[in-house]
Design an enzyme around this catalytic site. Structure first.
Site, mmCIF file in Angstrom:
data_model
loop_
_atom_site.group_PDB
_atom_site.id
_atom_site.type_symbol
_atom_site.label_atom_id
_atom_site.label_comp_id
_atom_site.label_asym_id
_atom_site.label_seq_id
_atom_site.Cartn_x
_atom_site.Cartn_y
_atom_site.Cartn_z
ATOM 1 N N GLY A 38 8.421 -4.830 -13.631
ATOM 2 C CA GLY A 38 9.483 -4.961 -12.646
ATOM 3 C C GLY A 38 9.034 -5.021 -11.205
ATOM 4 C CG HIS A 57 6.410 2.627 -1.912
ATOM 5 N ND1 HIS A 57 6.834 1.391 -2.337
ATOM 6 C CD2 HIS A 57 5.099 2.487 -1.594
ATOM 7 C CE1 HIS A 57 5.833 0.536 -2.274
ATOM 8 N NE2 HIS A 57 4.776 1.176 -1.826
ATOM 9 C CB CYS A 86 10.654 21.911 15.213
ATOM 10 S SG CYS A 86 10.642 20.177 14.680
ATOM 11 C CB CYS A 89 11.660 -3.966 -17.391
ATOM 12 S SG CYS A 89 10.524 -4.656 -16.184
ATOM 13 C CG ASP A 144 14.583 4.642 -8.938
ATOM 14 O OD1 ASP A 144 13.775 5.333 -9.610
ATOM 15 O OD2 ASP A 144 14.647 3.402 -9.037
ATOM 16 N N GLY A 185 10.519 -13.697 -12.855
ATOM 17 C CA GLY A 185 9.960 -14.499 -11.793
ATOM 18 C C GLY A 185 8.478 -14.274 -11.630
ATOM 19 C CB CYS A 200 10.687 17.524 10.443
ATOM 20 S SG CYS A 200 10.650 17.598 12.259
#
Length: 304
Positions: free
Chosen positions: A245, A143, A208, A289, A128, A273, A151
């Site tokens: 988190g 990530h 392409c 957090c 994000d 959790g 592409c």
């Protein structure tokens, strides 16, 4: 290290208890003070997950109370042109929600700790870009990022905003027609919950003509080796690891906890959790957090 070990007596057993507990730790101020004690004098790497960004309006998959969702997999995306059309139609509506999101007090606390020299940098599982918006300077996007598109055929990269211009041109009025039907639900992958996408036109790579994909690591896809190396290098130069988190459900995050523990570096976990790393943590705090991190940061940067 002795001080850190003394904290474990009040937290290692909490890993088992947390699995059965639905309420957060009852004294967040005291828990934040323990976190500050653990991290004081140590240069800390921060590993963050989706739980840090939920207060900014970005939903996640695993927080207590989250609705059941099916994460995007690379097999889904590559499986058919129909699925990719369905994905890009949803993303065309949802990515602006993520783009408009603002960092919360948790992100700002991490940035303040970096500016004060307490944090070496951030390795985030989130896509994000909120750490950058908050002012963090050394960020490893484990990530990927929703703000880039790649592409799959030629490797060309472009900004998501550039692709938006092309998608708008190829699908005039699509956004207004969908929004006009009523409220839309935003999902964690920067897309929306939308069933009817047959009318949507997908845009190919402008270089392409190949398949465009968000520059995000989907489930079932490997994190690029240079990114992993940069994250481990950051951990190697740090004295401690703070997880904020993340449930550490996937190995891409858990491996950093395991390496820190193997190196004898204290690990602290702040998450609602239980997590897969709780048994390796010197301190586990079951709380939000955006509550714990600012309090700990205040104690570290403005000690009494």
């Amino acid at each position: 290290m002795a001080g850190a070990r003394s904290l474990r007596a009040g937290s290692s057993g909490a890993a088992t208890a947390a699995a059965a507990r639905t309420e957060p730790d009852p004294d967040p101020a005291a828990r934040a003070a323990l976190l500050a004690t653990l991290l004081a004098g140590r240069r800390t790497m921060v590993l963050t997950g989706a739980g840090l960004s939920t207060p900014s309006g970005i939903p996640d998959y695993r927080s207590p109370g989250s609705p059941p969702r099916t994460p995007m997999t690379i097999q889904m995306f590559l499986g058919s042109a129909d699925f990719r059309r369905h994905y890009w139609a949803r993303n065309h509506l949802g990515w602006r929600h993520m783009d408009a999101a603002e960092p919360n007090d948790g992100h700002r606390a991490v940035a303040a700790l970096e500016a004060a020299g307490c944090v070496t940098g951030v390795v985030t599982q989130n896509v994000d870009m909120l750490h950058v918006k908050a002012g963090s300077r050394r960020v490893v996007d484990l990530h990927g990022s929703y703000g880039r598109v790649i592409c799959l055929d030629c490797g060309h990269r472009m900004s998501r905003s550039s692709l938006d211009v092309a998608l708008e041109a190829a699908n005039p009025g699509f956004r207004d027609r969908v929004i006009g039907r009523g409220a839309i639900e935003v999902a964690p992958d920067a897309d929306v919950v939308l069933d009817d996408t047959a009318e949507f036109t997908v845009v190919a790579c402008p270089v392409c003509g190949g398949i465009l994909k968000p520059d995000i690591v989907y489930f079932g896809e490997n994190v690029p080796a240079p990114v992993v190396a940069a994250a481990f290098a950051l951990l190697d130069e740090s004295d401690a690891l703070l997880v904020a988190g993340s449930s550490l459900t996937v190995m891409s995050g858990l491996r950093f906890v395991r390496k820190a523990a193997a190196q004898g570096k204290p690990v602290a976990v702040v998450n609602r959790g239980a997590t897969r790393g709780d048994e390796l943590a010197e301190l586990k705090i079951d709380h939000r957090c955006e509550v714990i991190l600012p309090a700990a940061a205040a104690a570290l940067t403005y000690p009494d």
